[in-house]
Design a protein around this motif. Structure first.
Motif, PDB file in Angstrom:
ATOM      1  N   ILE A 108      27.208 -35.924  -7.446  1.00 16.18           N
ATOM      2  CA  ILE A 108      27.775 -34.575  -7.410  1.00 16.18           C
ATOM      3  C   ILE A 108      28.432 -34.303  -8.758  1.00 16.18           C
ATOM      4  O   ILE A 108      29.030 -35.205  -9.356  1.00 16.18           O
ATOM      5  CB  ILE A 108      28.776 -34.420  -6.235  1.00 16.18           C
ATOM      6  CG1 ILE A 108      29.211 -32.968  -6.113  1.00 16.18           C
ATOM      7  CG2 ILE A 108      29.957 -35.359  -6.390  1.00 16.18           C
ATOM      8  CD1 ILE A 108      29.934 -32.684  -4.807  1.00 16.18           C
ATOM      9  N   TYR A 109      28.287 -33.079  -9.234  1.00 15.59           N
ATOM     10  CA  TYR A 109      28.758 -32.724 -10.582  1.00 15.59           C
ATOM     11  C   TYR A 109      29.926 -31.748 -10.463  1.00 15.59           C
ATOM     12  O   TYR A 109      29.813 -30.707  -9.819  1.00 15.59           O
ATOM     13  CB  TYR A 109      27.619 -32.075 -11.372  1.00 15.59           C
ATOM     14  CG  TYR A 109      27.843 -31.991 -12.857  1.00 15.59           C
ATOM     15  CD1 TYR A 109      27.276 -32.936 -13.715  1.00 15.59           C
ATOM     16  CD2 TYR A 109      28.599 -30.975 -13.425  1.00 15.59           C
ATOM     17  CE1 TYR A 109      27.470 -32.861 -15.091  1.00 15.59           C
ATOM     18  CE2 TYR A 109      28.791 -30.895 -14.799  1.00 15.59           C
ATOM     19  CZ  TYR A 109      28.222 -31.842 -15.631  1.00 15.59           C
ATOM     20  OH  TYR A 109      28.409 -31.769 -16.988  1.00 15.59           O
ATOM     21  N   VAL A 110      31.059 -32.087 -11.064  1.00 17.46           N
ATOM     22  CA  VAL A 110      32.230 -31.211 -11.075  1.00 17.46           C
ATOM     23  C   VAL A 110      32.324 -30.555 -12.445  1.00 17.46           C
ATOM     24  O   VAL A 110      32.454 -31.233 -13.460  1.00 17.46           O
ATOM     25  CB  VAL A 110      33.520 -31.990 -10.768  1.00 17.46           C
ATOM     26  CG1 VAL A 110      34.726 -31.037 -10.769  1.00 17.46           C
ATOM     27  CG2 VAL A 110      33.410 -32.697  -9.426  1.00 17.46           C
ATOM     28  N   ALA A 111      32.231 -29.224 -12.462  1.00 19.38           N
ATOM     29  CA  ALA A 111      32.226 -28.482 -13.724  1.00 19.38           C
ATOM     30  C   ALA A 111      33.293 -27.403 -13.692  1.00 19.38           C
ATOM     31  O   ALA A 111      33.757 -26.978 -12.633  1.00 19.38           O
ATOM     32  CB  ALA A 111      30.853 -27.841 -13.953  1.00 19.38           C
ATOM     33  N   THR A 112      33.688 -26.965 -14.866  1.00 19.41           N
ATOM     34  CA  THR A 112      34.604 -25.849 -14.986  1.00 19.41           C
ATOM     35  C   THR A 112      34.090 -24.906 -16.055  1.00 19.41           C
ATOM     36  O   THR A 112      33.103 -25.205 -16.735  1.00 19.41           O
ATOM     37  CB  THR A 112      36.029 -26.325 -15.310  1.00 19.41           C
ATOM     38  OG1 THR A 112      36.920 -25.207 -15.296  1.00 19.41           O
ATOM     39  CG2 THR A 112      36.089 -26.986 -16.678  1.00 19.41           C
ATOM     40  N   ILE A 113      34.752 -23.764 -16.199  1.00 16.04           N
ATOM     41  CA  ILE A 113      34.325 -22.776 -17.189  1.00 16.04           C
ATOM     42  C   ILE A 113      35.437 -22.484 -18.188  1.00 16.04           C
ATOM     43  O   ILE A 113      35.283 -21.620 -19.044  1.00 16.04           O
ATOM     44  CB  ILE A 113      33.899 -21.462 -16.506  1.00 16.04           C
ATOM     45  CG1 ILE A 113      35.052 -20.891 -15.668  1.00 16.04           C
ATOM     46  CG2 ILE A 113      32.661 -21.674 -15.663  1.00 16.04           C
ATOM     47  CD1 ILE A 113      34.801 -19.500 -15.143  1.00 16.04           C
ATOM     48  N   LEU A 162      39.928 -36.235  -8.275  1.00 14.40           N
ATOM     49  CA  LEU A 162      40.659 -37.271  -7.541  1.00 14.40           C
ATOM     50  C   LEU A 162      40.470 -37.106  -6.029  1.00 14.40           C
ATOM     51  O   LEU A 162      40.265 -38.092  -5.309  1.00 14.40           O
ATOM     52  CB  LEU A 162      42.141 -37.209  -7.902  1.00 14.40           C
ATOM     53  CG  LEU A 162      42.492 -37.637  -9.332  1.00 14.40           C
ATOM     54  CD1 LEU A 162      43.910 -37.230  -9.690  1.00 14.40           C
ATOM     55  CD2 LEU A 162      42.318 -39.139  -9.509  1.00 14.40           C
ATOM     56  N   GLY A 163      40.526 -35.872  -5.556  1.00  9.94           N
ATOM     57  CA  GLY A 163      40.323 -35.636  -4.135  1.00  9.94           C
ATOM     58  C   GLY A 163      38.918 -35.988  -3.682  1.00  9.94           C
ATOM     59  O   GLY A 163      38.718 -36.571  -2.607  1.00  9.94           O
ATOM     60  N   LEU A 164      37.924 -35.632  -4.503  1.00 12.70           N
ATOM     61  CA  LEU A 164      36.538 -35.964  -4.182  1.00 12.70           C
ATOM     62  C   LEU A 164      36.319 -37.471  -4.141  1.00 12.70           C
ATOM     63  O   LEU A 164      35.622 -37.986  -3.261  1.00 12.70           O
ATOM     64  CB  LEU A 164      35.593 -35.347  -5.219  1.00 12.70           C
ATOM     65  CG  LEU A 164      35.138 -33.915  -5.007  1.00 12.70           C
ATOM     66  CD1 LEU A 164      34.356 -33.441  -6.221  1.00 12.70           C
ATOM     67  CD2 LEU A 164      34.279 -33.796  -3.757  1.00 12.70           C
ATOM     68  N   MET A 165      36.908 -38.174  -5.092  1.00 16.59           N
ATOM     69  CA  MET A 165      36.728 -39.620  -5.124  1.00 16.59           C
ATOM     70  C   MET A 165      37.292 -40.263  -3.866  1.00 16.59           C
ATOM     71  O   MET A 165      36.656 -41.144  -3.266  1.00 16.59           O
ATOM     72  CB  MET A 165      37.400 -40.204  -6.377  1.00 16.59           C
ATOM     73  CG  MET A 165      37.213 -41.702  -6.535  1.00 16.59           C
ATOM     74  SD  MET A 165      35.476 -42.233  -6.620  1.00 16.59           S
ATOM     75  CE  MET A 165      35.043 -41.686  -8.273  1.00 16.59           C
ATOM     76  N   LEU A 190      21.727 -32.527  -9.775  1.00 18.76           N
ATOM     77  CA  LEU A 190      22.897 -32.666  -8.912  1.00 18.76           C
ATOM     78  C   LEU A 190      23.440 -31.316  -8.449  1.00 18.76           C
ATOM     79  O   LEU A 190      23.419 -30.337  -9.203  1.00 18.76           O
ATOM     80  CB  LEU A 190      24.016 -33.406  -9.661  1.00 18.76           C
ATOM     81  CG  LEU A 190      23.693 -34.820 -10.138  1.00 18.76           C
ATOM     82  CD1 LEU A 190      24.903 -35.412 -10.831  1.00 18.76           C
ATOM     83  CD2 LEU A 190      23.253 -35.701  -8.980  1.00 18.76           C
ATOM     84  N   PRO A 191      23.961 -31.262  -7.224  1.00 13.68           N
ATOM     85  CA  PRO A 191      24.687 -30.065  -6.798  1.00 13.68           C
ATOM     86  C   PRO A 191      26.010 -29.988  -7.554  1.00 13.68           C
ATOM     87  O   PRO A 191      26.575 -31.020  -7.934  1.00 13.68           O
ATOM     88  CB  PRO A 191      24.917 -30.307  -5.303  1.00 13.68           C
ATOM     89  CG  PRO A 191      24.946 -31.789  -5.166  1.00 13.68           C
ATOM     90  CD  PRO A 191      23.970 -32.313  -6.185  1.00 13.68           C
ATOM     91  N   VAL A 192      26.502 -28.773  -7.747  1.00 13.68           N
ATOM     92  CA  VAL A 192      27.672 -28.563  -8.601  1.00 13.68           C
ATOM     93  C   VAL A 192      28.838 -28.014  -7.789  1.00 13.68           C
ATOM     94  O   VAL A 192      28.668 -27.149  -6.929  1.00 13.68           O
ATOM     95  CB  VAL A 192      27.333 -27.593  -9.751  1.00 13.68           C
ATOM     96  CG1 VAL A 192      28.574 -27.248 -10.570  1.00 13.68           C
ATOM     97  CG2 VAL A 192      26.263 -28.194 -10.655  1.00 13.68           C
ATOM     98  N   VAL A 214      30.220 -37.171 -10.990  1.00  9.53           N
ATOM     99  CA  VAL A 214      30.056 -36.842 -12.411  1.00  9.53           C
ATOM    100  C   VAL A 214      31.030 -35.727 -12.770  1.00  9.53           C
ATOM    101  O   VAL A 214      31.052 -34.677 -12.112  1.00  9.53           O
ATOM    102  CB  VAL A 214      28.612 -36.394 -12.723  1.00  9.53           C
ATOM    103  CG1 VAL A 214      28.445 -36.140 -14.215  1.00  9.53           C
ATOM    104  CG2 VAL A 214      27.616 -37.451 -12.242  1.00  9.53           C
ATOM    105  N   GLU A 215      31.827 -35.954 -13.794  1.00 11.10           N
ATOM    106  CA  GLU A 215      32.813 -34.964 -14.222  1.00 11.10           C
ATOM    107  C   GLU A 215      32.400 -34.353 -15.554  1.00 11.10           C
ATOM    108  O   GLU A 215      32.169 -35.056 -16.537  1.00 11.10           O
ATOM    109  CB  GLU A 215      34.194 -35.609 -14.350  1.00 11.10           C
ATOM    110  CG  GLU A 215      35.268 -34.609 -14.767  1.00 11.10           C
ATOM    111  CD  GLU A 215      36.640 -35.237 -14.936  1.00 11.10           C
ATOM    112  OE1 GLU A 215      37.545 -34.545 -15.448  1.00 11.10           O
ATOM    113  OE2 GLU A 215      36.817 -36.417 -14.565  1.00 11.10           O
TER     114      GLU A 215
END
Length: 696
Positions: free
Chosen positions: A5-10, A21-24, A135-137, A109-110
């Motif tokens: 899973i991919y964590v992204a920001t803008i 941290l919450g996802l982990m 990966l879903p984002v 994935v961060e």
């Protein structure tokens, strides 16, 4: 289930760490083997560890080597992009991620932090990486400092931008005023109707407040006392310039006192207030101007029962206050309180059961060219094969050979004059290690006489004599094909300088077709932006009849399976379904019926038009009950004229990578190149040939 899973920001300071941290914690509750990966990290100094990686790996005690957790630093990526090597960045990121994917049940994935300028490039890179990893984002945006309508605009823009390229699993808007949480969530659900989960997380003051440790780093301060309490949180600060009796009334809980280093009265008064039940507790004291209290004062302070951190800095009082006001607090490994607050905040506001289920049931339809090429490379590496290249002196062949040898993916033999090949390599400045390549000139080969005699025995019934056999073996294509026949090589790639007929003739004469195969055909792997399709036959058979067309379809479907593509076969024509009439469409209809009879389990549709085969909306409108329409992965053209022109049109107009043609039906792999091929084309075709050879 998705393997990652991919964590992204803008934008910067979005609170992405709270989500990570919450996802982990959530993922570790589902499976013990969770990996962590940051494709691009910030540049660090003096061998420092990346703060994000250090925090996650140390707190959750992940069994993972630090160097495996990232691919590049920010400056390395910019340097490669400036050199036009953006593709190399993606290839290496895929390689590093796949290493973790093989070793863990799921990988978190961060994405990057957006902590610098050029945010548009950073956004593009994050989308490109998540897309190529399949990966879903989860998109994290911030909701502080602006109006709700502007927050909603930003979130919708982020969603729409990512959604065009990747699957967006959830949007989490962070740092929202607690009183605005419900209203913003309602607005976003009205705006975003794609089914993407919407989460709104309020601003938690304790997560936004810096610690004494962060302030020391920002101000380059020196710890005088209280080094065991550097994780004290600073919720507010004030400057003490007035007399003590006036200043004491301005103290607040977890306040940082800023004063000149020679103000012993303020220092002692603030410390006494800290231990008094009548005043708030302070977080620390900053002494400005490079001044340090006298030894007698320090001795007095050391003897107190409770001492907060006291920090000495060189800058003046108001400069220090301004610097502290600009600090954006981060979560780091030693600050357990903030980590646990982050996790509890995530669990309180995120529907983790739904998110877990969405992740478990997620299946991506995206298959990018880079993903396909990586998959091919890994397959070829598992069982290294020996490929012969008859056109050994061609520049494109030599450049492809250099890449293949560097990748250690195949063993290579170049056919040609060794002196000429060496001169070309030197003249063109090609870094090809000839110690790792075999170079053979047919006439001087110790196998020449054996090859000649073998060919004579195989073809004497066709009135071939020994002199004719010798002439044939002097030809590079015949010699290379005989190497395969005799087991001295596993496959051949040719055609950069020779015609298709010249390349294939020897293969048809003595390599011959597999049992049960009546026709040799070809396919191209068309690597489009988000998928890989197979086009056949676009290179060999000018006008196949219905039986041949059916065999091409079945062979192409097998090729699709062999290369990890689910075959959904579209038999192309100028009409769809039962509407069309005429000799050409009848041929396609009959071919479809034959293929269905020979392979009843094959998903196949025909006749069908190209747009109905690849566009879901059009496909469902024309053939609503078809399991192929709109999602075809194997497209079979009715004749060579149509197929060849279509593949070239798609390639040129869309920028698709066309790998091939790859020949189907021969006992051993021989593949033809276009005379307009590039070194990249040769590289890819050699790898495909090596994979074909593995299955023999």
């Amino acid at each position: 289930m998705s393997k990652g899973i991919y964590v992204a920001t803008i934008e910067p300071n979005s609170g992405k760490s709270v989500v990570v941290l919450g996802l982990m914690r959530m993922l570790l509750g589902k499976t013990a083997k969770v990996g962590y990966f940051r494709p691009i990290i910030e540049d660090t100094k003096n061998g420092e560890l990346d703060n994000h990686i250090n925090t996650v790996v140390s707190y959750f005690e992940l069994d993972i080597n630090y160097k495996k957790t990232f691919a590049y630093t920010r400056s390395e990526v910019l340097d490669l992009y400036n050199k036009g090597k953006s593709g190399d960045v993606i290839d290496h990121v895929i390689k590093k991620y796949k290493y973790l994917e093989e070793r863990f049940d799921i990988v978190l994935v961060e994405g990057t932090d957006f902590s610098h300028e050029n945010s548009s490039l950073e956004l593009d890179i994050n989308i490109l990486i998540s897309k190529n990893l399949g990966l879903p984002v989860i998109i994290v945006s911030k909701g502080d400092g602006i109006e709700l309508s502007e927050i909603a605009d930003n979130v919708q823009l982020a969603h729409d931008t990512f959604k065009e390229e990747v699957d967006v699993l959830s949007i989490m808007t962070n740092k929202v005023k607690i009183e605005d949480v419900s209203q913003l969530k309602s607005i976003l659900k009205t705006r975003i109707t794609s089914g993407t989960d919407i989460t709104v997380i309020p601003k938690i003051q304790s997560l936004s407040s810096p610690t004494i440790k962060e302030i020391i780093k920002k101000l380059d301060g020196n710890v005088l006392l209280g080094s065991d309490m550097l994780n004290n949180q600073v919720d507010n600060y004030n400057v003490a310039t007035m007399q003590l009796r006036n200043y004491l009334g301005r103290l607040k809980d977890d306040c940082l006192v800023i004063t000149a280093g020679d103000r012993a009265d303020i220092i002692l008064g603030a410390l006494q207030a800290h231990v008094s039940k009548n005043y708030p507790k302070i977080s620390g004291i900053i002494l400005t101007g490079g001044l340090i209290p006298e030894d007698t004062i320090l001795k007095l302070i050391e003897g107190l029962s409770s001492v907060v951190p006291i920090i000495n800095v060189k800058k003046g009082t108001f400069a220090v206050a301004n610097e502290i006001g600009k600090i954006k607090s981060k979560i780091y490994a030693e600050n357990i309180e903030k980590i646990e607050t982050s996790i509890s905040t995530f669990e309180k506001y995120v529907n983790t059961d739904k998110l877990s289920n969405d992740l478990i049931t997620f299946k991506s339809d995206i298959f990018t060219p880079r993903m396909f090429q990586y998959t091919l490379l890994q397959r070829a590496l598992k069982n290294k094969k020996h490929i012969v290249l008859p056109e050994g002196s061609d520049e494109r062949v030599l450049r492809a050979a250099s890449r293949l040898i560097d990748a250690q993916v195949v063993d290579l033999t170049l056919i040609g004059d060794e002196t000429i090949i060496k001169e070309k390599i030197e003249k063109l400045d090609i870094t090809l290690d000839l110690a790792k390549v075999s170079i053979i000139s047919p006439l001087t080969s110790p196998h020449f006489d054996d090859y000649t005699n073998t060919f004579y025995e195989l073809r004497k019934h066709k009135n071939i004599n020994l002199d004719m056999a010798k002439d044939a073996m002097a030809d590079v294509s015949y010699f290379a094909t005989m190497m395969i026949y005799k087991g001295h090589a596993d496959g051949m790639v040719s055609g950069a300088l020779h015609t298709t007929a010249h390349t294939l003739r020897p293969a048809l004469q003595f390599i011959k077709t597999k049992p049960g195969v009546n026709i040799v055909s070809s396919v191209f792997f068309m690597c489009l932006e988000d998928r890989v399709s197979i086009f056949g036959d676009c290179a060999i058979n000018p006008n196949p009849n219905a039986e041949q067309l059916a065999e091409i379809a079945i062979s192409s479907a097998k090729t699709a399976r062999d290369f990890g593509i689910e075959p959904k076969v579209a038999m192309l024509s100028y009409s769809s379904g039962a509407s069309g009439k005429g000799e050409d469409v009848d041929k396609v209809r009959k071919a479809t019926e034959i293929a269905k009879a020979q392979d009843p389990d094959l998903k196949i549709e025909g006749p069908i038009q190209y747009d109905a085969a690849v566009d879901m909306r059009i496909g469902k409108s024309k053939l609503p009950d078809s399991e192929v329409a709109g999602q075809a992965s194997v497209l079979i053209f009715p004749d060579l004229n149509t197929g060849n022109n279509t593949y070239k049109a798609v390639q040129r107009e869309t920028g698709a990578l066309a790998i091939g043609p790859m020949l189907q039906g021969l006992n051993k792999p021989v593949n033809d190149l276009s005379r307009g091929c590039t070194a990249d084309d040769i590289y890819s075709t050699v790898i495909i040939t090596a994979i074909q050879a593995q299955d023999l």
